[in-house]
Design a protein around this motif. Structure first.
Motif, PDB file in Angstrom:
ATOM      1  N   THR A  83       0.832  -1.206   0.000  1.00  0.00           N
ATOM      2  CA  THR A  83       0.000   0.000   0.000  1.00  0.00           C
ATOM      3  C   THR A  83       0.864   1.252   0.000  1.00  0.00           C
ATOM      4  O   THR A  83       0.599   2.210  -0.726  1.00  0.00           O
ATOM      5  CB  THR A  83      -0.933  -0.003   1.223  1.00  0.00           C
ATOM      6  OG1 THR A  83      -1.789  -1.141   1.141  1.00  0.00           O
ATOM      7  CG2 THR A  83      -1.764   1.253   1.284  1.00  0.00           C
ATOM      8  N   GLN A  84       1.916   1.236   0.811  1.00  0.00           N
ATOM      9  CA  GLN A  84       2.779   2.418   0.893  1.00  0.00           C
ATOM     10  C   GLN A  84       3.563   2.622  -0.402  1.00  0.00           C
ATOM     11  O   GLN A  84       3.751   3.757  -0.844  1.00  0.00           O
ATOM     12  CB  GLN A  84       3.737   2.299   2.085  1.00  0.00           C
ATOM     13  CG  GLN A  84       3.070   2.025   3.408  1.00  0.00           C
ATOM     14  CD  GLN A  84       1.780   2.777   3.642  1.00  0.00           C
ATOM     15  OE1 GLN A  84       1.718   3.979   3.447  1.00  0.00           O
ATOM     16  NE2 GLN A  84       0.745   2.069   4.066  1.00  0.00           N
ATOM     17  N   LEU A  85       4.004   1.534  -0.999  1.00  0.00           N
ATOM     18  CA  LEU A  85       4.727   1.646  -2.267  1.00  0.00           C
ATOM     19  C   LEU A  85       3.818   2.165  -3.384  1.00  0.00           C
ATOM     20  O   LEU A  85       4.265   2.879  -4.280  1.00  0.00           O
ATOM     21  CB  LEU A  85       5.341   0.301  -2.646  1.00  0.00           C
ATOM     22  CG  LEU A  85       6.458  -0.186  -1.715  1.00  0.00           C
ATOM     23  CD1 LEU A  85       6.930  -1.568  -2.126  1.00  0.00           C
ATOM     24  CD2 LEU A  85       7.607   0.798  -1.686  1.00  0.00           C
ATOM     25  N   MET A  86       2.542   1.808  -3.314  1.00  0.00           N
ATOM     26  CA  MET A  86       1.580   2.327  -4.306  1.00  0.00           C
ATOM     27  C   MET A  86       1.275   3.797  -4.033  1.00  0.00           C
ATOM     28  O   MET A  86       0.939   4.540  -4.957  1.00  0.00           O
ATOM     29  CB  MET A  86       0.288   1.502  -4.266  1.00  0.00           C
ATOM     30  CG  MET A  86       0.453   0.116  -4.829  1.00  0.00           C
ATOM     31  SD  MET A  86      -0.985  -1.003  -4.729  1.00  0.00           S
ATOM     32  CE  MET A  86      -2.343  -0.043  -4.307  1.00  0.00           C
ATOM     33  N   ALA A  87       1.390   4.222  -2.794  1.00  0.00           N
ATOM     34  CA  ALA A  87       1.077   5.608  -2.442  1.00  0.00           C
ATOM     35  C   ALA A  87       2.142   6.584  -2.929  1.00  0.00           C
ATOM     36  O   ALA A  87       1.838   7.754  -3.184  1.00  0.00           O
ATOM     37  CB  ALA A  87       0.903   5.734  -0.933  1.00  0.00           C
ATOM     38  N   MET A  88       3.373   6.130  -3.067  1.00  0.00           N
ATOM     39  CA  MET A  88       4.459   7.034  -3.471  1.00  0.00           C
ATOM     40  C   MET A  88       4.235   7.664  -4.848  1.00  0.00           C
ATOM     41  O   MET A  88       4.327   8.889  -4.987  1.00  0.00           O
ATOM     42  CB  MET A  88       5.805   6.306  -3.434  1.00  0.00           C
ATOM     43  CG  MET A  88       6.225   5.908  -2.056  1.00  0.00           C
ATOM     44  SD  MET A  88       6.525   7.337  -1.017  1.00  0.00           S
ATOM     45  CE  MET A  88       7.236   6.544   0.383  1.00  0.00           C
ATOM     46  N   PRO A  89       3.945   6.884  -5.898  1.00  0.00           N
ATOM     47  CA  PRO A  89       3.690   7.527  -7.192  1.00  0.00           C
ATOM     48  C   PRO A  89       2.435   8.393  -7.191  1.00  0.00           C
ATOM     49  O   PRO A  89       2.362   9.402  -7.904  1.00  0.00           O
ATOM     50  CB  PRO A  89       3.546   6.367  -8.180  1.00  0.00           C
ATOM     51  CG  PRO A  89       3.861   5.142  -7.455  1.00  0.00           C
ATOM     52  CD  PRO A  89       3.989   5.439  -6.008  1.00  0.00           C
ATOM     53  N   VAL A  90       1.463   8.022  -6.379  1.00  0.00           N
ATOM     54  CA  VAL A  90       0.258   8.851  -6.270  1.00  0.00           C
ATOM     55  C   VAL A  90       0.619  10.199  -5.668  1.00  0.00           C
ATOM     56  O   VAL A  90       0.166  11.251  -6.146  1.00  0.00           O
ATOM     57  CB  VAL A  90      -0.834   8.135  -5.433  1.00  0.00           C
ATOM     58  CG1 VAL A  90      -2.006   9.058  -5.171  1.00  0.00           C
ATOM     59  CG2 VAL A  90      -1.297   6.869  -6.131  1.00  0.00           C
ATOM     60  N   ALA A  91       1.448  10.192  -4.641  1.00  0.00           N
ATOM     61  CA  ALA A  91       1.879  11.450  -4.023  1.00  0.00           C
ATOM     62  C   ALA A  91       2.665  12.291  -5.032  1.00  0.00           C
ATOM     63  O   ALA A  91       2.480  13.510  -5.104  1.00  0.00           O
ATOM     64  CB  ALA A  91       2.728  11.164  -2.789  1.00  0.00           C
ATOM     65  N   TRP A  92       3.513  11.668  -5.814  1.00  0.00           N
ATOM     66  CA  TRP A  92       4.291  12.395  -6.814  1.00  0.00           C
ATOM     67  C   TRP A  92       3.371  13.017  -7.869  1.00  0.00           C
ATOM     68  O   TRP A  92       3.562  14.152  -8.283  1.00  0.00           O
ATOM     69  CB  TRP A  92       5.309  11.470  -7.459  1.00  0.00           C
ATOM     70  CG  TRP A  92       6.179  12.176  -8.451  1.00  0.00           C
ATOM     71  CD1 TRP A  92       6.106  12.091  -9.804  1.00  0.00           C
ATOM     72  CD2 TRP A  92       7.221  13.102  -8.166  1.00  0.00           C
ATOM     73  NE1 TRP A  92       7.043  12.890 -10.381  1.00  0.00           N
ATOM     74  CE2 TRP A  92       7.751  13.529  -9.393  1.00  0.00           C
ATOM     75  CE3 TRP A  92       7.762  13.606  -6.989  1.00  0.00           C
ATOM     76  CZ2 TRP A  92       8.793  14.444  -9.476  1.00  0.00           C
ATOM     77  CZ3 TRP A  92       8.802  14.508  -7.085  1.00  0.00           C
ATOM     78  CH2 TRP A  92       9.303  14.922  -8.311  1.00  0.00           C
ATOM     79  N   THR A  93       2.361  12.276  -8.283  1.00  0.00           N
ATOM     80  CA  THR A  93       1.405  12.795  -9.273  1.00  0.00           C
ATOM     81  C   THR A  93       0.622  13.965  -8.690  1.00  0.00           C
ATOM     82  O   THR A  93       0.411  14.974  -9.371  1.00  0.00           O
ATOM     83  CB  THR A  93       0.436  11.680  -9.724  1.00  0.00           C
ATOM     84  OG1 THR A  93       1.209  10.599 -10.254  1.00  0.00           O
ATOM     85  CG2 THR A  93      -0.535  12.172 -10.765  1.00  0.00           C
ATOM     86  N   LEU A  94       0.188  13.843  -7.447  1.00  0.00           N
ATOM     87  CA  LEU A  94      -0.520  14.948  -6.802  1.00  0.00           C
ATOM     88  C   LEU A  94       0.378  16.179  -6.706  1.00  0.00           C
ATOM     89  O   LEU A  94      -0.069  17.307  -6.910  1.00  0.00           O
ATOM     90  CB  LEU A  94      -0.990  14.544  -5.402  1.00  0.00           C
ATOM     91  CG  LEU A  94      -2.167  13.586  -5.323  1.00  0.00           C
ATOM     92  CD1 LEU A  94      -2.398  13.154  -3.882  1.00  0.00           C
ATOM     93  CD2 LEU A  94      -3.410  14.196  -5.911  1.00  0.00           C
ATOM     94  N   TYR A  95       1.639  15.967  -6.400  1.00  0.00           N
ATOM     95  CA  TYR A  95       2.581  17.074  -6.311  1.00  0.00           C
ATOM     96  C   TYR A  95       2.717  17.782  -7.663  1.00  0.00           C
ATOM     97  O   TYR A  95       2.788  19.008  -7.730  1.00  0.00           O
ATOM     98  CB  TYR A  95       3.942  16.567  -5.841  1.00  0.00           C
ATOM     99  CG  TYR A  95       5.006  17.625  -5.808  1.00  0.00           C
ATOM    100  CD1 TYR A  95       5.041  18.565  -4.787  1.00  0.00           C
ATOM    101  CD2 TYR A  95       5.973  17.701  -6.811  1.00  0.00           C
ATOM    102  CE1 TYR A  95       6.012  19.551  -4.752  1.00  0.00           C
ATOM    103  CE2 TYR A  95       6.947  18.677  -6.788  1.00  0.00           C
ATOM    104  CZ  TYR A  95       6.963  19.599  -5.762  1.00  0.00           C
ATOM    105  OH  TYR A  95       7.913  20.571  -5.736  1.00  0.00           O
ATOM    106  N   GLY A  96       2.706  17.007  -8.728  1.00  0.00           N
ATOM    107  CA  GLY A  96       2.858  17.565 -10.067  1.00  0.00           C
ATOM    108  C   GLY A  96       1.677  18.413 -10.516  1.00  0.00           C
ATOM    109  O   GLY A  96       1.824  19.269 -11.388  1.00  0.00           O
TER     110      GLY A  96
END
Length: 148
Positions: free
Chosen positions: A94-107
């Protein structure tokens, strides 16, 4: 002839050992992520059904998908809270899946930067908490440990 043996009372299960605070914190953060996903899924379903989205079908499909994805962290959080060894894998995934989501939100910029930072901090915190030797020992993970 057979002799009847007296019925023995069932042996009560041993009380669960106290979980370390790190494991409890990881379970709480993982559950919070799952609840956020479920809340967003319900919101998308509501907008798809009662609102006026650009594409109701996309909103409903997205809502159902988010509700299904919310099951993983919620089940993992429950397992962590109960001290189950198997729950560490789904929680880490779950945490590993959250990392790219956080990066996309940041973008995307704007107010989403705050959401991205919160998600990234939570994900990193849970990973750190779950790989901590205290937590792995409490879950029975390590060389020579018996499966739970």
């Amino acid at each position: 002839m057979s002799k009847k043996q007296p019925a023995q009372a069932p042996v009560p299960a041993a009380p669960p050992a106290e979980l370390p605070g790190r494991l409890t914190a990881a379970a709480a953060l993982t559950a919070l992520e799952g609840l956020a996903l479920a809340g967003l899924g319900v919101y998308m379903l509501f907008v798809g059904i009662a609102g006026d989205p650009d594409s109701p079908q996309q909103a409903e499909t997205g809502g159902i998908t988010l509700l299904a994805l919310a099951a993983l962290p919620l089940v993992a959080a429950r397992g962590l809270r109960l001290g189950r060894r198997w729950s560490r894998g789904p929680a880490l995934i779950t945490q590993l899946m959250a990392m790219p989501v956080a990066w996309t939100l940041y973008g995307t910029g704007g107010a989403m930067i705050i959401a991205a930072a919160a998600l990234a901090l939570a994900a990193v915190a849970v990973v750190v908490l779950l790989v901590n030797p205290t937590a792995t020992e409490a879950l029975g993970i390590g060389p020579g440990e018996q499966a739970r």
